[in-house]
Structure formats: C-alpha cells, structure tokens
Design an enzyme around this catalytic site. Structure first.
Site, PDB file in Angstrom:
ATOM      1  N   ARG B  26      14.949 -23.410  13.732  1.00 34.33           N
ATOM      2  CA  ARG B  26      14.832 -23.259  12.670  1.00 34.33           C
ATOM      3  C   ARG B  26      15.517 -21.666  12.001  1.00 34.33           C
ATOM      4  O   ARG B  26      15.578 -21.450  10.840  1.00 34.33           O
ATOM      5  CB  ARG B  26      13.179 -22.717  12.275  1.00 34.33           C
ATOM      6  CG  ARG B  26      12.679 -22.866  10.960  1.00 34.33           C
ATOM      7  CD  ARG B  26      11.520 -22.436  10.679  1.00 34.33           C
ATOM      8  NE  ARG B  26      10.880 -22.634   9.489  1.00 34.33           N
ATOM      9  CZ  ARG B  26      10.012 -21.906   8.764  1.00 34.33           C
ATOM     10  NH1 ARG B  26       9.544 -20.924   9.653  1.00 34.33           N
ATOM     11  NH2 ARG B  26       9.630 -21.927   7.578  1.00 34.33           N
ATOM     12  N   CYS B  50       9.522  18.506   0.944  1.00 35.38           N
ATOM     13  CA  CYS B  50       8.789  17.625   1.989  1.00 35.38           C
ATOM     14  C   CYS B  50       7.448  18.425   2.573  1.00 35.38           C
ATOM     15  O   CYS B  50       7.719  19.596   2.824  1.00 35.38           O
ATOM     16  CB  CYS B  50       9.618  17.200   3.035  1.00 35.38           C
ATOM     17  SG  CYS B  50       8.994  16.715   4.714  1.00 35.38           S
ATOM     18  N   CYS B  53       7.875  19.488   6.373  1.00 32.41           N
ATOM     19  CA  CYS B  53       9.156  20.402   6.976  1.00 32.41           C
ATOM     20  C   CYS B  53       8.590  21.938   7.132  1.00 32.41           C
ATOM     21  O   CYS B  53       7.419  22.204   6.594  1.00 32.41           O
ATOM     22  CB  CYS B  53      10.218  20.679   5.836  1.00 32.41           C
ATOM     23  SG  CYS B  53      11.515  19.441   5.804  1.00 32.41           S
ATOM     24  N   HIS B 112      14.393  17.417   9.054  1.00 28.39           N
ATOM     25  CA  HIS B 112      13.917  16.372   7.960  1.00 28.39           C
ATOM     26  C   HIS B 112      14.974  15.249   8.414  1.00 28.39           C
ATOM     27  O   HIS B 112      14.297  13.842   8.003  1.00 28.39           O
ATOM     28  CB  HIS B 112      14.050  16.846   6.711  1.00 28.39           C
ATOM     29  CG  HIS B 112      13.544  15.940   5.579  1.00 28.39           C
ATOM     30  ND1 HIS B 112      12.283  15.839   5.379  1.00 28.39           N
ATOM     31  CD2 HIS B 112      14.160  15.259   4.791  1.00 28.39           C
ATOM     32  CE1 HIS B 112      12.149  14.819   4.386  1.00 28.39           C
ATOM     33  NE2 HIS B 112      13.312  14.549   3.921  1.00 28.39           N
ATOM     34  N   ASN B 152       4.878   4.699  12.084  1.00 28.28           N
ATOM     35  CA  ASN B 152       5.144   3.892  11.248  1.00 28.28           C
ATOM     36  C   ASN B 152       6.652   4.319  10.801  1.00 28.28           C
ATOM     37  O   ASN B 152       6.281   5.406  10.063  1.00 28.28           O
ATOM     38  CB  ASN B 152       4.188   3.649   9.973  1.00 28.28           C
ATOM     39  CG  ASN B 152       2.875   3.159  10.060  1.00 28.28           C
ATOM     40  OD1 ASN B 152       2.794   2.177  11.127  1.00 28.28           O
ATOM     41  ND2 ASN B 152       1.970   3.644   9.475  1.00 28.28           N
ATOM     42  N   SER B 160       5.530   6.901   3.890  1.00 28.29           N
ATOM     43  CA  SER B 160       5.913   7.419   2.796  1.00 28.29           C
ATOM     44  C   SER B 160       6.690   8.748   2.778  1.00 28.29           C
ATOM     45  O   SER B 160       6.764   9.280   1.651  1.00 28.29           O
ATOM     46  CB  SER B 160       4.469   7.831   2.010  1.00 28.29           C
ATOM     47  OG  SER B 160       3.512   8.500   2.839  1.00 28.29           O
ATOM     48  N   HIS B 163      10.703  12.306   7.105  1.00 25.90           N
ATOM     49  CA  HIS B 163      10.493  13.185   8.017  1.00 25.90           C
ATOM     50  C   HIS B 163      10.032  12.440   9.338  1.00 25.90           C
ATOM     51  O   HIS B 163       9.166  11.862   9.200  1.00 25.90           O
ATOM     52  CB  HIS B 163       9.651  14.364   7.514  1.00 25.90           C
ATOM     53  CG  HIS B 163       9.785  15.627   8.512  1.00 25.90           C
ATOM     54  ND1 HIS B 163      10.284  16.649   7.917  1.00 25.90           N
ATOM     55  CD2 HIS B 163       9.626  15.896   9.850  1.00 25.90           C
ATOM     56  CE1 HIS B 163      10.504  17.635   9.029  1.00 25.90           C
ATOM     57  NE2 HIS B 163       9.778  16.939  10.072  1.00 25.90           N
ATOM     58  N   HIS B 165       8.026  11.726  12.013  1.00 23.35           N
ATOM     59  CA  HIS B 165       6.446  11.946  12.483  1.00 23.35           C
ATOM     60  C   HIS B 165       5.761  10.711  12.801  1.00 23.35           C
ATOM     61  O   HIS B 165       6.008   9.690  12.355  1.00 23.35           O
ATOM     62  CB  HIS B 165       6.056  12.582  11.521  1.00 23.35           C
ATOM     63  CG  HIS B 165       5.367  11.748   9.896  1.00 23.35           C
ATOM     64  ND1 HIS B 165       6.389  11.134   9.144  1.00 23.35           N
ATOM     65  CD2 HIS B 165       4.441  11.219   9.655  1.00 23.35           C
ATOM     66  CE1 HIS B 165       5.838  10.420   8.363  1.00 23.35           C
ATOM     67  NE2 HIS B 165       4.605  10.375   8.717  1.00 23.35           N
ATOM     68  N   GLN B 167       1.230   9.498  13.887  1.00 14.64           N
ATOM     69  CA  GLN B 167      -0.084   9.500  13.710  1.00 14.64           C
ATOM     70  C   GLN B 167      -0.888   9.224  15.086  1.00 14.64           C
ATOM     71  O   GLN B 167      -0.398   8.505  15.779  1.00 14.64           O
ATOM     72  CB  GLN B 167      -0.387   8.802  12.519  1.00 14.64           C
ATOM     73  CG  GLN B 167       0.286   8.910  11.299  1.00 14.64           C
ATOM     74  CD  GLN B 167      -0.496   8.048  10.044  1.00 14.64           C
ATOM     75  OE1 GLN B 167      -1.645   8.315   9.887  1.00 14.64           O
ATOM     76  NE2 GLN B 167       0.286   7.076   9.529  1.00 14.64           N
ATOM     77  N   HIS B 280      -0.469   1.637  23.739  1.00 18.40           N
ATOM     78  CA  HIS B 280      -2.006   1.317  24.379  1.00 18.40           C
ATOM     79  C   HIS B 280      -2.176   1.829  25.507  1.00 18.40           C
ATOM     80  O   HIS B 280      -1.218   1.535  26.555  1.00 18.40           O
ATOM     81  CB  HIS B 280      -1.862  -0.257  24.196  1.00 18.40           C
ATOM     82  CG  HIS B 280      -2.210  -0.970  23.117  1.00 18.40           C
ATOM     83  ND1 HIS B 280      -1.727  -2.054  22.789  1.00 18.40           N
ATOM     84  CD2 HIS B 280      -2.992  -0.439  21.914  1.00 18.40           C
ATOM     85  CE1 HIS B 280      -2.095  -2.263  21.465  1.00 18.40           C
ATOM     86  NE2 HIS B 280      -2.748  -1.331  20.741  1.00 18.40           N
ATOM     87  N   GLN B 322       4.544 -17.010  13.798  1.00 16.22           N
ATOM     88  CA  GLN B 322       5.489 -17.765  13.935  1.00 16.22           C
ATOM     89  C   GLN B 322       6.899 -16.994  14.189  1.00 16.22           C
ATOM     90  O   GLN B 322       6.859 -15.958  13.396  1.00 16.22           O
ATOM     91  CB  GLN B 322       5.524 -18.884  13.033  1.00 16.22           C
ATOM     92  CG  GLN B 322       6.524 -20.153  12.964  1.00 16.22           C
ATOM     93  CD  GLN B 322       7.782 -19.410  12.540  1.00 16.22           C
ATOM     94  OE1 GLN B 322       7.839 -18.665  11.766  1.00 16.22           O
ATOM     95  NE2 GLN B 322       8.958 -20.305  12.987  1.00 16.22           N
TER      96      GLN B 322
HETATM   97  O1  LIG Z   1       8.427 -21.635   4.725  1.00 14.38           O
HETATM   98  P1  LIG Z   1       9.161 -20.572   3.927  1.00 14.38           P
HETATM   99  O2  LIG Z   1       8.620 -20.480   2.462  1.00 14.38           O
HETATM  100  O3  LIG Z   1      10.535 -20.385   3.984  1.00 14.38           O
HETATM  101  O4  LIG Z   1       8.663 -19.221   4.810  1.00 14.38           O
HETATM  102  C1  LIG Z   1       7.501 -18.454   4.456  1.00 14.38           C
HETATM  103  O5  LIG Z   1       6.312 -19.072   4.965  1.00 14.38           O
HETATM  104  C2  LIG Z   1       6.233 -19.174   6.116  1.00 14.38           C
HETATM  105  C3  LIG Z   1       5.050 -19.684   6.618  1.00 14.38           C
HETATM  106  O6  LIG Z   1       3.822 -18.629   6.329  1.00 14.38           O
HETATM  107  C4  LIG Z   1       6.613 -17.853   7.142  1.00 14.38           C
HETATM  108  O7  LIG Z   1       6.861 -18.272   8.368  1.00 14.38           O
HETATM  109  C5  LIG Z   1       7.840 -17.277   6.693  1.00 14.38           C
HETATM  110  O8  LIG Z   1       7.952 -15.996   7.292  1.00 14.38           O
HETATM  111  C6  LIG Z   1       7.972 -17.169   5.000  1.00 14.38           C
HETATM  112  O9  LIG Z   1       8.907 -16.438   4.625  1.00 14.38           O
HETATM  113  O1  LIG Z   2      -1.465   7.036   6.769  1.00  5.91           O
HETATM  114  P1  LIG Z   2      -0.149   6.730   5.905  1.00  5.91           P
HETATM  115  O2  LIG Z   2       1.089   7.011   6.597  1.00  5.91           O
HETATM  116  O3  LIG Z   2      -0.400   7.126   4.603  1.00  5.91           O
HETATM  117  O4  LIG Z   2      -0.479   5.232   5.707  1.00  5.91           O
HETATM  118  C1  LIG Z   2       0.395   4.179   6.557  1.00  5.91           C
HETATM  119  O5  LIG Z   2      -0.190   3.856   7.807  1.00  5.91           O
HETATM  120  C2  LIG Z   2      -1.671   3.501   7.847  1.00  5.91           C
HETATM  121  C3  LIG Z   2      -2.072   3.249   9.335  1.00  5.91           C
HETATM  122  O6  LIG Z   2      -1.326   2.396   9.894  1.00  5.91           O
HETATM  123  C4  LIG Z   2      -1.802   2.142   7.070  1.00  5.91           C
HETATM  124  O7  LIG Z   2      -3.206   2.299   7.040  1.00  5.91           O
HETATM  125  C5  LIG Z   2      -1.617   2.527   5.663  1.00  5.91           C
HETATM  126  O8  LIG Z   2      -1.374   1.394   4.843  1.00  5.91           O
HETATM  127  C6  LIG Z   2       0.011   3.051   5.671  1.00  5.91           C
HETATM  128  O9  LIG Z   2       0.710   3.059   4.219  1.00  5.91           O
END
Ligand SMILES: O=P(O)(O)O[C@H]1O[C@H](CO)[C@@H](O)[C@H](O)[C@H]1O
Ligand SMILES: O=P(O)(O)O[C@H]1O[C@H](CO)[C@@H](O)[C@H](O)[C@H]1O
Lengths: 345, 345
Positions: B26, B50, B53, B112, B152, B160, B163, B165, B167, B280, B322
């Site tokens: 696919r 920031c 910072c 930063h 993240n 958001s 910088h 970082h 958590q 983990h 998938q």
């Molecule tokens: O099949 P579509 O609409 O091209 O694709 C969408 O739905 C699928 C099924 O949830 C996902 O695997 C794809 O990542 C999403 O872009």
């Molecule tokens: O804590 P932050 O950076 O504001 O938030 C980010 O990480 C968190 C932990 O994965 C999530 O719950 C939030 O949805 C995401 O925006």
C-alpha cells in the site's frame, strides 16, 4: 464521586480493560502550541475533481454510477487483500501471520458538500441500511471473522476527501480492540448472565448525568471512562448483538441518534467537527457471541476550539491516555447545545 | 519471511501483547490529505520570550536560574499532584481511584535553538545523568510506583515550546503500557529464565537486518513489530533493569546512541524530526523485577516527507494499528542515511 471532579484520578474501562488518567484541575492551562487550520472551504454539491462524486472517474479508471443515496466500492488502495498468504511465521520472538481481508469505501450521499451532521435523518437511515447489508454480506465469507465499519471525518483525522464517506475493513482475524472487548464482555457475561453493556446502560440511565440523548431504540452518552475530550458512545436499549438484528424502527432510531450527536458536535465549536467513529459488534466467526452488544464509538480530537486539539503523545503513548475535563463536564457541555445545526435555517 | 515483504500480514508485539497490521503493497497510494506546516523558524540561542530559557520568569512568577547544562523544575500545569485523594470509588461498572504523582520538566540545554540531534554527545550525557538522578529521587518516594520519562519533540507531537526539554510523570500506579510490559516480561522470564528483551536482542543481533547502530553498551533497532513508520527502540547489551544500574561508560554509550538515532531522523526528511520518545524501565514499587530490561521507544509520526504524517485514526483506534512500509524497509532507509547532521559543518 465529588472529590473526583477536582482531583487527579484514574477511571477503569471495563470494555477494554484499560485505565484513563483524569486531571480536572488542569483544564485551565494556557495553550501556546500547534493550532490546526479551521478549513471551511466553500464546497460544491458536485465536484468534478472528486473521485467519490457520482459519475466521476476514479484513479483506476472505473466510473462511479449516478448513485442517488449510497454507493459502495472496493477500496482502490486496500490495506487488506483477499489473496494474502495464510502462512504463519514463528522464530523465537518473531511472530507473523498472513492476514487477508476486504476493504471497501461507502459514499454516504451523492452531495459532495454534506456530512452526517447536515444530512436528513431519512438519508442517514439509508447509510445505516447500507452498513447492515455490508456487515451481512462480508461477514458471511468463511475467511472473514470481523467487519470493522468506520468513518474518519475531517482532514485532522487523516481523511483525504471531504465527500461524506466511510470505510469497512473486514479481516480474517480479530483486531486488538475487538479482541479485548470480546474477552471482557465474555468474562462479564459468564459471571453475571447479563451482557456488560446492558448492565452499564441501565446504570447510566438511572444516573442520568452522562446521557445526551435517547429515543425508543438508542441512547447516546459520554462513557464514564471516556478518553477523547468529547468522546461518546451510542448504545441500543435492548440486547442487539450486531446490526442485522435491528428492526426497521431501530434502524431509524439509530439514524436519529447519529444525527443528534453529530449536530451537537458541529455546534460545540461552530465547525465541521472532526472525529473517527465506528461500530463494534459481534465477530463474524460463526459463534453466537451472546455476550456482545453492538455499539458505536465517536472519538473526536478537538479540545478547546475548532483549532486546538488534544494531543495523544508522550505520556499517552508510553503510559496511559490522559484527559483534562471529566466525562461529566463534557456531557454537560454537549447537553447544553442546541439540537438544530448552527448552519441550518 | 519473504512472502511478507509484499503481502498484508500481522506481526505480534510480545512486549505489549498486541498486533500490528502491515500492508507493504500500500506504500504507493497517493496522498491528497492534510499536510503539516514545515516550520523551521530561525531560532535565537536565548529567547527572552521563552519560559524555559535561563534567567527568564515562568508563568507562576518563578525565575529560572542561569543554568549551564540541564535544569529541572516541577511542572507548572501538572497532570498529577501529590495531594490527590487516595479513595477508590466503585459502583457497579463505574470504577475510579484517586491518583497522585509528581510531574517535572527537564530542560536539556540552555541553548533555545538546539535539539538532542544537534547537541554534542557530552551534553546529551548530562541529560542522561539528570534522568538517572530523577529516576532515583522520584522512585524512592513510597507512593511512587512508576517514573515515566519522556520527550514530546515538535509541534506535531503537542510540544508547545521548541526549547529542548522533556518531562517526567511519576505516579502511584502503573500506567497501562508499563503494566502490559511488566506482565509480558514476567511471564517470559518465568517460563524461560532469561529476560524477554535480552533474548530478543540476541536474535536481532544474529539477524542484523533491523539493526541501525551499536556500540559497547547499546543497540538501536527497528523492532520487528514497529507501529509508527520509523519507530525504533534503544536496548542495552547487558541486563540493565533500570537507569541507575548503568556504569559511567554505559551512560556515555546511551548518549551516543541517542545522538546517532536523532541525527538519522533529522537527515531522513531534512527536517527537525518530530517524535515522542521515552524510557520504560522497572517499576519503583519496591520489588526486584528481574524480568525487566530498561529501553527507550522512539515513536515518530512522519511517513513520507517533512509534512506528511501517518494518521492513527479510524481502523487504528477501533481495530489495530496499521503500517504501510515493513520494519525492514524502514531499517534500510534509516541505515542508508549519513551519520552527520544535515545542518552540520
Ligand atoms: O484509507 P485512507 O482514508 O486513505 O486513510 C486513512 O484511514 C486509514 C484507516 O484508519 C489510516 O490507516 C490512514 O492512516 C488514514 O490516512
Ligand atoms: O505537558 P504539555 O507539554 O503541555 O502537553 C503535551 O504532553 C502531554 C503528555 O504527553 C499531553 O497530555 C498533552 O496533550 C500534550 O500537549
């Protein structure tokens, strides 16, 4: 219960067997991150460039018929195919199995510019009829044990064409979520002699605080263990294992329930509300599955506005899903909205 | 194995106990859906706006110190708090528990404008040292059973602030994913007397086809059961249950491994590659957990380019995850990339 409306806690999902972390005190943190496009292009009723519109030609050269309600075809880029090898490969910790199946696309309407939220209930009922027919037709294949009917609505949910449509991925084996729900419903049924979701619905109807809508056949509610900010579930009032067991009247009731919840969703942030939705129902593996109660899940990503969604990222992917507002707060917000679509009239 | 490089199949993840659907045929479908912003703003080494910072003031009025390597503080919008009630609520199918914990933010560098991919290995080693110290300090609390360290990276992953970082969310109870990994590693250990991930690593090293990098202490590989398009795992070569068991040399080896994989990631689409990553390791519940092997998961969303990601939506949320390209194809793509950052020199 009350202490939980202000303090971090976790709630158990008896269907999936997993927990969700709820942090109600966190709802007011400022958002400085990514915002999504609030794309509301003016759309044509028939778009000559759209491969789902009636009479147009698809990428493989096939021409769509001049359909008047729904139209079903085999997915031109199917994730599952019927001819996949059936072998199993196992070597130490490496384990794989050939997986075959059938992927289809269902156009909900010839109108390119509509969505479920803006379709008349009578037209949604035709979509319901099509789902039922597909569930039966695909489920009958001896090599299909599971029929997953779903819709990805909106670009934010990976949908690449705004023409109202859903998909079906029917497979030889049970997907992870279906396997978990089967196992947990079976264990409950063996222990209590009642289906888990019938018992749950009675409890929710008695409490009332998470109910959004009900008619003779169906109820829409925010599940106690909701993960997505405005997640909902659609449940039948009697023990229906899978779609084809619905009466004519129940199909209409389901169509009405889908209309009501999608209208509320659009009204929440005055936008065409993105979501993934789909039905879970009994596997088509030839067993009775009296433990099963069919239901729909709506999994919408928006959190604060038409452009700010909840990110399911670090902690959610590596730990447990986390939400800021409680299920009860979400239910209150959704219940307070008008029942008429904000673009109507 | 070969039939699986062209045909739909599913692979089993022995750590989580779940399956992933692989549809290698696919990969060539056209993409007409949402594309992300490829934001590469010119960034200052120190941004007065920031809140991460050095020397700047955060939203709660606290002033960051003039830190020179890493800096840790309690999250100003913590999802978990120490004073959460401990009660359990159970009524029929409704089950909730108070959940307490500690959330911290770790700045990786005062610069930063850097990311792990562009930091010298010696500076990443200081981040590793900070993680180890935090794991020990938080894990020692009698009410903390699990310490989730994660990052993240990038706006696409809900981050958001650019910088650099990460958590930490440390909690009283074991999150879903940690609970599954504990259970599956324990069952394997009881049956075989060897940790699951040590056995898995031996198999992968013997095969070689999914290995991206190794030094004396660590290996980076694409797991056989990868879900995200370019998902990888970082594994220690000897049985290390949790971070504090690493030698000085192993900490440096881990820093080098993190540098190598994040550089390859940035080079793949010549962009600052978004991901969620995290460690983990054994729960801090006071038990030995000899079944546990610490490891890192990198979960990056990009699929085809700097702007086209994989959407985990309808089928993925309601059925099973998938993927289009196989783990082996992803490993080949990543292995072929230069080891020097595309912006360097
Ligand atoms: O099949 P579509 O609409 O091209 O694709 C969408 O739905 C699928 C099924 O949830 C996902 O695997 C794809 O990542 C999403 O872009
Ligand atoms: O804590 P932050 O950076 O504001 O938030 C980010 O990480 C968190 C932990 O994965 C999530 O719950 C939030 O949805 C995401 O925006």
């Amino acid at each position: 219960m009350n202490m939980f409306s202000d303090h971090p806690h976790r709630r158990y999902n008896p269907l999936s067997g997993e927990w969700v972390l709820v942090s109600p005190h966190r709802a007011k943190r400022p958002w400085q991150g990514q915002v999504e496009d609030a794309v509301v292009p003016d759309m044509l009723a028939h778009d000559p460039e759209c491969y789902l519109c009636a009479g147009n030609t698809r990428i493989n050269g096939e021409k769509n018929p001049d359909y008047e309600s729904t139209f079903v075809f085999d997915n031109d880029f199917a994730a599952l195919t019927e001819d996949a090898p059936k072998q199993r490969f196992e070597d130490g910790l490496l384990l794989a199995e050939g997986e075959s199946g059938i992927c289809r696309v269902i156009c909900f309407s010839p109108r390119h510019d509509l969505t479920l939220a803006r379709m008349p209930v009578a037209d949604i009922a035709k979509v319901v009829d099509t789902w039922v027919a597909q569930y039966e037709e695909l489920g009958i294949h001896p090599h299909i044990s599971h029929v997953q009917i779903f819709e990805n609505r909106g670009a934010m949910m990976g949908c690449s064409n705004p023409h109202p449509h859903g998909q079906i991925w029917a497979s030889r084996s049970l997907p992870n979520e279906a396997a978990k729900e089967t196992e947990n419903q079976r264990a409950y049924y063996e222990k209590h002699g009642t289906p888990l979701l019938m018992a749950y619905l009675q409890q929710e109807l008695a409490l009332g605080e998470r109910i959004l809508f009900e008619n003779d056949g169906f109820v829409v509610l925010v599940p106690y263990w909701a993960v997505w900010p405005f997640e909902t579930m659609v449940l039948p009032k009697r023990h229906i294992r899978s779609m084809e067991e619905m009466t004519e009247k129940e199909r209409e009731d389901l169509a009405e329930a889908l209309s009501k919840i999608t209208i509320r969703y659009d009204n929440l942030f005055k936008t065409s509300f993105p979501y993934s939705m789909g039905f879970h129902q009994r596997p088509t593996d030839g067993h009775d599955h009296d433990e099963w109660v069919m239901h729909a899940h709506f999994l919408p990503p928006l959190l604060r506005s038409a452009t700010v969604k909840k990110f399911m990222v670090g902690f959610e992917l590596l730990g447990s899903p986390q939400r800021d507002l409680t299920a009860e707060q979400a239910a209150d917000r959704l219940r307070d909205l008008p029942e008429t679509h904000y673009l109507a009239g």
